[in-house]
Design an enzyme around this catalytic site. Structure first.
Site, PDB file in Angstrom:
ATOM      1  N   ARG A   8      -0.046 -62.106 -85.292  1.00 16.80           N
ATOM      2  CA  ARG A   8       1.283 -62.009 -84.671  1.00 16.80           C
ATOM      3  C   ARG A   8       1.871 -60.601 -84.869  1.00 16.80           C
ATOM      4  O   ARG A   8       2.599 -60.098 -84.010  1.00 16.80           O
ATOM      5  CB  ARG A   8       2.236 -63.061 -85.247  1.00 16.80           C
ATOM      6  CG  ARG A   8       2.480 -62.929 -86.742  1.00 16.80           C
ATOM      7  CD  ARG A   8       3.485 -63.936 -87.263  1.00 16.80           C
ATOM      8  NE  ARG A   8       3.549 -63.895 -88.713  1.00 16.80           N
ATOM      9  CZ  ARG A   8       4.675 -63.924 -89.410  1.00 16.80           C
ATOM     10  NH1 ARG A   8       5.842 -64.011 -88.796  1.00 16.80           N
ATOM     11  NH2 ARG A   8       4.657 -63.891 -90.724  1.00 16.80           N
ATOM     12  N   SER A  34       9.984 -63.892 -86.283  1.00 20.55           N
ATOM     13  CA  SER A  34       8.731 -64.539 -86.681  1.00 20.55           C
ATOM     14  C   SER A  34       7.587 -64.227 -85.729  1.00 20.55           C
ATOM     15  O   SER A  34       6.446 -64.013 -86.146  1.00 20.55           O
ATOM     16  CB  SER A  34       8.934 -66.054 -86.754  1.00 20.55           C
ATOM     17  OG  SER A  34       9.848 -66.394 -87.776  1.00 20.55           O
ATOM     18  N   GLU A  55      12.939 -73.535 -74.948  1.00 21.11           N
ATOM     19  CA  GLU A  55      11.613 -73.077 -74.526  1.00 21.11           C
ATOM     20  C   GLU A  55      11.313 -73.412 -73.062  1.00 21.11           C
ATOM     21  O   GLU A  55      10.709 -72.601 -72.342  1.00 21.11           O
ATOM     22  CB  GLU A  55      10.537 -73.681 -75.431  1.00 21.11           C
ATOM     23  CG  GLU A  55      10.568 -73.166 -76.858  1.00 21.11           C
ATOM     24  CD  GLU A  55      11.597 -73.888 -77.735  1.00 21.11           C
ATOM     25  OE1 GLU A  55      11.745 -73.491 -78.909  1.00 21.11           O
ATOM     26  OE2 GLU A  55      12.244 -74.845 -77.240  1.00 21.11           O
ATOM     27  N   PHE A  80       6.096 -75.266 -79.927  1.00 24.74           N
ATOM     28  CA  PHE A  80       7.189 -75.277 -78.962  1.00 24.74           C
ATOM     29  C   PHE A  80       6.810 -74.589 -77.654  1.00 24.74           C
ATOM     30  O   PHE A  80       7.122 -75.076 -76.575  1.00 24.74           O
ATOM     31  CB  PHE A  80       8.426 -74.624 -79.575  1.00 24.74           C
ATOM     32  CG  PHE A  80       8.763 -75.165 -80.933  1.00 24.74           C
ATOM     33  CD1 PHE A  80       8.837 -76.533 -81.163  1.00 24.74           C
ATOM     34  CD2 PHE A  80       8.993 -74.309 -82.001  1.00 24.74           C
ATOM     35  CE1 PHE A  80       9.131 -77.031 -82.414  1.00 24.74           C
ATOM     36  CE2 PHE A  80       9.288 -74.810 -83.256  1.00 24.74           C
ATOM     37  CZ  PHE A  80       9.363 -76.170 -83.473  1.00 24.74           C
ATOM     38  N   HIS A 106       2.112 -68.761 -84.833  1.00 22.60           N
ATOM     39  CA  HIS A 106       2.133 -69.906 -85.749  1.00 22.60           C
ATOM     40  C   HIS A 106       1.264 -71.068 -85.247  1.00 22.60           C
ATOM     41  O   HIS A 106       1.626 -72.228 -85.350  1.00 22.60           O
ATOM     42  CB  HIS A 106       3.566 -70.379 -85.996  1.00 22.60           C
ATOM     43  CG  HIS A 106       4.400 -69.393 -86.751  1.00 22.60           C
ATOM     44  ND1 HIS A 106       4.611 -68.109 -86.296  1.00 22.60           N
ATOM     45  CD2 HIS A 106       5.089 -69.500 -87.922  1.00 22.60           C
ATOM     46  CE1 HIS A 106       5.394 -67.459 -87.149  1.00 22.60           C
ATOM     47  NE2 HIS A 106       5.683 -68.265 -88.142  1.00 22.60           N
ATOM     48  N   ASP A 114       5.404 -75.389 -93.463  1.00 24.44           N
ATOM     49  CA  ASP A 114       6.241 -75.959 -92.404  1.00 24.44           C
ATOM     50  C   ASP A 114       5.806 -77.375 -92.042  1.00 24.44           C
ATOM     51  O   ASP A 114       6.561 -78.117 -91.418  1.00 24.44           O
ATOM     52  CB  ASP A 114       6.196 -75.074 -91.154  1.00 24.44           C
ATOM     53  CG  ASP A 114       7.014 -73.803 -91.332  1.00 24.44           C
ATOM     54  OD1 ASP A 114       7.633 -73.644 -92.409  1.00 24.44           O
ATOM     55  OD2 ASP A 114       7.030 -72.974 -90.417  1.00 24.44           O
ATOM     56  N   ARG A 164       0.383 -67.027 -88.032  1.00 21.34           N
ATOM     57  CA  ARG A 164       1.373 -66.602 -89.029  1.00 21.34           C
ATOM     58  C   ARG A 164       0.695 -65.949 -90.227  1.00 21.34           C
ATOM     59  O   ARG A 164       1.211 -65.001 -90.820  1.00 21.34           O
ATOM     60  CB  ARG A 164       2.157 -67.825 -89.497  1.00 21.34           C
ATOM     61  CG  ARG A 164       3.085 -67.582 -90.677  1.00 21.34           C
ATOM     62  CD  ARG A 164       3.643 -68.897 -91.183  1.00 21.34           C
ATOM     63  NE  ARG A 164       4.692 -68.720 -92.182  1.00 21.34           N
ATOM     64  CZ  ARG A 164       5.314 -69.728 -92.775  1.00 21.34           C
ATOM     65  NH1 ARG A 164       5.003 -70.973 -92.476  1.00 21.34           N
ATOM     66  NH2 ARG A 164       6.244 -69.497 -93.673  1.00 21.34           N
TER      67      ARG A 164
END
Length: 311
Positions: A8, A34, A55, A80, A106, A114, A164
């Site tokens: 990322r 993020s 989204e 998402f 992610h 998470d 991530r």
């Protein structure tokens, strides 16, 4: 020890660099810190749109911009960007074949603490089954950087999975070449071939060294493009070795393992085994713990390889 960089981060830097000489928009769903799109947003605020936690609206708006002829990169967490907004991706982007790049960070189990609601291990399967969609899963920062440039040049919808977790840099930027739809041979071998995608390339490289101690000469091939997949390379290595292992940070259903099995069934039927998430949801723990728990590591690849070879 190899340098570790999250894909990322490479994505965010690549967007900012490409923005200097290319005209495109970047959109985010209130997660730009993020997803690392904030790097582009700070540099080119007039071409960056924070859509908020919406989204589906982001994808629809991206389709609208892309319909004017301008490429758009859309980012959020994979759960998402792909899961929540799938209807819009299917009907507003893929169906009209618009130039929207869904670059989802992610992805996979390495979201870590998470937990299972955010650990999206089904995205490659969903996107691979969507007509007109190109699906890319970079191995490291070098490949992620090259992939972003390649998908910008490609005219059409793309899903690119980013992570991530900081992962080893396995490719040297000085001599790395990236082509959509073409795999990269990392190491040759004659006894078995390990087709890996994403962060599992680093584990496959380590597994190859461990397998030498068992008298096994393993080839390692990076399959960064899940769709269109490199059928010719897969078939040639299956014919050469007679044994195939796939390794992915994704469900074994519908991802790389399924894609390779489909190719083999239609070209060179070959014994094979799949390393991945075995039809279960994740749990909350650090990325390192989860990779070991689900055997998404060199030891897991070695174990399944030896079992496949009857050793």
């Amino acid at each position: 020890m190899a340098e570790k960089i999250a894909t990322r981060v490479a994505y965010g830097n690549a967007l900012a660099n490409l923005g200097e000489t290319n005209h495109f928009y970047v959109m985010d769903a209130d997660l730009s810190g993020s997803t690392q799109t904030a790097i582009f947003g700070k540099k080119f605020p007039e071409r960056f749109i924070n859509c908020g936690i919406a989204e589906a609206n982001m994808i629809s708006a991206a389709a609208g911009i892309a319909s004017t002829g301008v490429p758009v990169f859309c980012s959020s967490f994979a759960m998402f960007a792909c899961g929540r907004a799938y209807e819009q991706i299917r009907n507003s982007v893929a169906y009209p074949r618009l130039n929207v790049k869904i670059c989802a960070s992610h992805g996979g189990i390495t979201v870590g603490e998470d937990g299972p609601t955010h650990q999206y291990c089904e995205d490659l399967a969903i996107m691979r089954s969507t007509p007109n969609m190109v699906v890319v899963n970079p191995a490291d920062a070098t490949e992620a950087t090259a992939a972003v440039e390649a998908i910008l040049k490609y005219d059409g919808p793309v899903y690119c999975r980013l992570g991530r977790f900081a992962v080893p840099v396995v490719f040297d930027p000085a001599d790395f070449r990236f082509e959509l739809g073409k795999g990269n041979v990392i190491s040759d071998g004659k006894d078995v071939v390990i087709f890996a995608t994403g962060i599992m390339n680093a584990a496959a490289i380590e597994a190859r060294e461990l397998l030498k101690g068992h008298g096994v000469d393993a080839a390692v091939v990076d399959i960064h493009t899940i769709k269109p997949i490199d059928r010719e390379l897969i078939a040639s290595y299956a014919a050469k070795t007679g044994a195939v292992v796939t390794a992915e940070e994704h469900s074994i259903i519908g991802g790389l393992g399924s894609a390779v099995a489909e190719v083999l069934a239609e070209t060179v039927p070959t014994k094979m085994t799949r390393v991945g998430i075995e039809d279960v949801f994740g749990t909350s723990a650090s990325a390192e713990v989860l990779l070991d728990h689900y055997k998404l590591n060199a030891a897991g690849i070695v174990e399944k390889t030896l079992r496949l070879l009857g050793k």
